[in-house]
Scaffold this active site. Structure first.
Site, PDB file in Angstrom:
ATOM      1  N   ARG A 164      12.621 -11.987 -24.713  1.00 23.21           N
ATOM      2  CA  ARG A 164      13.011 -11.096 -23.636  1.00 23.21           C
ATOM      3  C   ARG A 164      12.512 -11.577 -22.271  1.00 23.21           C
ATOM      4  NH1 ARG A 164      11.298  -4.922 -23.630  1.00 23.21           N
ATOM      5  NH2 ARG A 164       9.363  -5.888 -24.282  1.00 23.21           N
ATOM      6  N   CYS A 209       6.389   2.505 -32.718  1.00 24.90           N
ATOM      7  CA  CYS A 209       5.517   2.502 -31.540  1.00 24.90           C
ATOM      8  C   CYS A 209       6.005   1.524 -30.473  1.00 24.90           C
ATOM      9  CB  CYS A 209       4.073   2.192 -31.932  1.00 24.90           C
ATOM     10  SG  CYS A 209       3.849   0.533 -32.568  1.00 24.90           S
ATOM     11  N   GLU A 253       6.853  -5.696 -37.757  1.00 25.83           N
ATOM     12  CA  GLU A 253       7.519  -6.293 -36.594  1.00 25.83           C
ATOM     13  C   GLU A 253       8.207  -7.612 -36.916  1.00 25.83           C
ATOM     14  OE1 GLU A 253       4.455  -6.459 -33.595  1.00 25.83           O
ATOM     15  OE2 GLU A 253       2.933  -6.915 -35.076  1.00 25.83           O
ATOM     16  N   ARG A 283      -3.953  -0.524 -27.803  1.00 21.35           N
ATOM     17  CA  ARG A 283      -3.827  -1.983 -27.741  1.00 21.35           C
ATOM     18  C   ARG A 283      -5.173  -2.583 -27.372  1.00 21.35           C
ATOM     19  NH1 ARG A 283       1.229  -0.391 -24.875  1.00 21.35           N
ATOM     20  NH2 ARG A 283       2.948  -1.078 -26.198  1.00 21.35           N
ATOM     21  N   ASN A 342       9.694  -3.900 -30.228  1.00 20.38           N
ATOM     22  CA  ASN A 342       9.862  -5.005 -29.269  1.00 20.38           C
ATOM     23  C   ASN A 342       9.863  -6.355 -29.986  1.00 20.38           C
ATOM     24  OD1 ASN A 342       9.513  -2.817 -27.659  1.00 20.38           O
ATOM     25  ND2 ASN A 342       7.681  -3.563 -26.617  1.00 20.38           N
ATOM     26  N   ASP A 343       8.844  -6.575 -30.815  1.00 16.70           N
ATOM     27  CA  ASP A 343       8.780  -7.848 -31.540  1.00 16.70           C
ATOM     28  C   ASP A 343       9.841  -7.919 -32.630  1.00 16.70           C
ATOM     29  OD1 ASP A 343       6.984  -9.407 -30.208  1.00 16.70           O
ATOM     30  OD2 ASP A 343       5.223  -8.629 -31.273  1.00 16.70           O
ATOM     31  N   HIS A 365       0.835  -1.208   0.000  1.00 15.04           N
ATOM     32  CA  HIS A 365       0.000   0.000   0.000  1.00 15.04           C
ATOM     33  C   HIS A 365       0.863   1.248   0.000  1.00 15.04           C
ATOM     34  CE1 HIS A 365      -3.506  -2.262   0.626  1.00 15.04           C
ATOM     35  NE2 HIS A 365      -3.340  -2.526   1.906  1.00 15.04           N
TER      36      HIS A 365
END
Lengths: 89, 579
Positions: B473, B510, B439, B302, B462-463, B195
């Site tokens: 990754r 992106c 990608e 997304r 990323n891809d 918390h």
């Protein structure tokens, strides 16, 4: 008595705030409401007991509801589970 | 005064300099005595009263919060604590112990807390196990009442910033942070999901947790420096260290202020090249942050995130509402909706095809391949997107395209969805733009089909890195091989951007590279003018754009394109950033 199996779909499982939502709804009904996970039983009215069930995402929970308003209670609690305990993502 | 440093986990960033205020840890100081049989009733009543007082205290905090600018998490935390307090395991069981053992109320409660904590300790899941702290925090509130301590914290000592040092903090404690403006907080226990951490981040207050014994080593009013980024705490710093951190602190403040002012500034390089900075979003709720950070569009919505963690498929209407909310919220600025990118690492429950584990999911039936294999699901989504296009500037982005036949099939599906809507007389933007994600290396090496059939392109780095370097990754054993600065990646990016430019097709990045401020100049130098990133990075990247002269990057970027190793490239990128 009504019995139904539901599953945990929100990623964090039965964490504190999700448990609070269950207890909140359960307290509105007069029926006796139990959650059973892997043979462990908890009253849906006790947040500590529900937290101790420690069901993670993917786990199956058996709902057992017995009492005058069991149908209504089952509908609302099952709906909460279907809704990912109020957490879509 | 001895100066020393402590290490913990930084869970909320920023630097705070101030004086320590220790918060006592009630369970450590509990008295243990037997009461006479005639006093049992009085003792039980004392316990009942303490519970009632804490109940009132929590209700009071709840009221004080409503209407203020307190983050929504607080209310939920307080509800949980109120329920725990009212639970018979905490509010009733100790009474039985008082009656049976004739022990004092504090001791009865401490025993019952120990029993409950013991049960939580046996939980295997670390996240759920940490929830025992809620029980302990509520128990401590009752204890403090029983021992005659007010549950609330003291107000900060003076004008100087006060840094709270505690074994652990409850949400209710942290709420008072808001009204008293504490500078930071420091706890012995906790983790990134506690918390304390969640609330600290939402309040923008630096926090370091898991310091193990800060509460014992630090004394009241001692001078402290808390660095919420590195997790370092310096106790009684000498003058040199103090001035160093003061400087660092004011630089950070200045930086933050400066960035805020950039919000509505046009993103343009020194030599007048205009750059589009779009946001990546996952849910309609991300819009507020997107607009706050001055995004001129949504470059990647997304869509699959809307529908993860649920049973069954979302209906067309449900999807339509979500897409329309974003389209309208962006007020005519572009909203790029990526069709479902499901498969490999993101699973949608209730889809028969996905429940089987593919032998190699990253190379299996995912993204557009999956959509083309499930035409009903795909058509439903396409209709929902098309319907939303009537309410703003919507664009469709298709993930993981590799070949021209996939592009053709996808375009046919979109035509079919348009036809359905025309038959039903439902309005949509008939000239809606359709783009493809780049990608897979194959898409770059044979980009002609993409250029002739699609309206725009977006590189998912990323891809692209995963598929080019054959590195997953998420797999710890090989994660160190994942390198955005590998020469192959740089050359593929250069080729993709250059080819699209020659064909006069807009192309964006992106992936995470787009939001990495240290790579902004490299991408600008490779010819990129269109970035889409997490909204939190937008202003920092904009600042980098504003201080860059593209013409001056040329020589170094040319050397980067020819460099044969990631180390050389990294050194050259450092030089780019030092220009």
């Amino acid at each position: 008595m009504l019995i139904r199996a539901v599953s945990i779909t929100n990623p964090l499982g039965l964490h504190a705030r999700a448990c609070a939502r269950i207890v909140n709804i359960a307290s509105r009904f007069r029926s006796r409401i139990s959650l059973v996970v892997r043979g462990r039983r908890a009253s849906a009215r006790s947040i500590v007991a529900v937290m101790l069930l420690t069901a993670a995402v993917g786990a199956t929970v058996r709902l057992e509801i017995d009492g005058p308003d069991e149908a209504e209670a089952m509908r609302e609690i099952a709906a909460l589970f279907h809704d990912g305990l109020g957490e879509r993502s | 005064m001895v100066s020393f440093a402590l290490n913990g986990v930084g869970v909320s960033s920023g630097i705070a300099i101030g004086r320590a205020q220790l918060v006592s840890h009630a369970t450590l100081e509990v008295a243990h005595y037997t009461i006479s049989p005639s006093k049992v009733d009085v003792e039980i009543e004392r316990f009942t009263n303490a519970v009632k007082e804490v109940q009132k205290e929590l209700e009071g905090l709840h009221v004080a919060m409503t209407g203020g600018d307190v983050p929504g998490e607080f209310g939920a935390f307080l509800d949980v604590h109120w329920m725990i307090l009212s639970d018979s395991t905490l509010s009733e069981a100790p009474k039985r112990l008082i009656l049976e053992q004739r022990c004092n109320a504090e001791w009865a409660l401490t025993q019952q807390l120990a029993v409950l904590v013991e049960q939580f300790e046996q939980i295997e899941d670390p996240y759920l196990r940490e929830r025992k702290s809620d029980i302990v925090q509520v128990g401590e509130r009752i204890l403090k009442r029983l021992m005659g301590m007010r549950g609330t914290l003291r107000a900060p000592i003076a004008e100087e910033q006060t840094i709270l040092v505690a074994h652990d903090l409850s949400p209710a404690d942290v709420i008072q942070f808001k009204s008293h403006h504490y500078g930071a907080f420091l706890t012995d226990v906790g983790g990134a999901t506690s918390h304390t951490a969640i609330v600290a981040r939402s309040l923008n207050v630096p926090a370091v947790v898991a310091t193990h014994n800060a509460r014992q080593l630090i004394r009241d009013t001692e001078m402290l420096i808390v660095d919420g980024d590195s997790g370092v705490v310096i106790v009684n710093p000498d003058r040199a260290v103090l001035s160093e951190f003061r400087l660092k602190q004011s630089q950070l403040d200045l930086e933050r202020q400066k960035l805020k002012r950039l919000r509505s500034k046009r993103a343009e390089t020194i030599d007048g090249e205009h750059v589009e900075l779009y946001a990546n979003i996952e849910l309609p709720g991300d819009l507020a942050q997107t607009l706050e950070n001055g995004a001129t569009g949504v470059g990647l919505f997304r869509s699959e995130f809307l529908f993860l963690n649920r049973k069954g498929l979302p209906s067309e209407d449900e999807q339509f509402e979500a897409y329309r909310a974003v389209a309208q919220g962006m007020h005519g600025r572009p909203v790029t909706i990526r069709t479902f990118d499901l498969g490999a690492d993101k699973h949608l429950e209730g889809l028969g095809g996905l429940s089987r584990v593919a032998p190699n999911p990253a190379l299996g039936l995912r993204a557009v391949r999956f959509c083309l294999a499930e035409p009903r699901l795909f058509l439903t989504q396409l209709r929902a997107i098309l319907r939303a296009s009537h309410y703003g500037r919507v664009r469709i982005l298709v993930p993981m395209l590799a070949s021209s036949s996939e592009i053709d099939q996808t375009l046919q599906m979109i035509e079919q969805a348009k036809e359905h809507l025309r038959e039903q007389g439902v309005p949509f933007d008939s000239s809606i733009e359709i783009g493809g994600m780049i990608e897979i290396p194959a898409a770059i090496l044979a980009m002609d089909a993409f250029l002739s059939k699609l309206d725009f392109l977006s590189i998912g780095t990323n891809d692209l890195i995963q598929y080019t370097l054959a590195v997953d990754r998420a797999d710890e054993a090989v994660a160190h091989l994942y390198d955005p600065l590998h020469p192959a990646i740089i050359r593929l990016l250069a080729l993709a951007i250059g080819t699209a430019k020659k064909a006069r097709k807009p192309i964006a990045v992106c992936g995470e590279m787009a939001g990495e401020v240290d790579l902004t100049r490299l991408l600008l130098g490779l010819g990129l003018r269109h970035f889409s990133m997490h909204p939190a990075h937008l202003l920092a990247v904009k600042q980098r754009v504003l201080t860059t002269e593209v013409a001056a990057l040329k020589g170094l970027v040319e050397r980067i394109r020819r460099a044969d190793g990631p180390e050389k490239i990294a050194a050259l990128v450092d030089r780019l950033n030092a220009l």
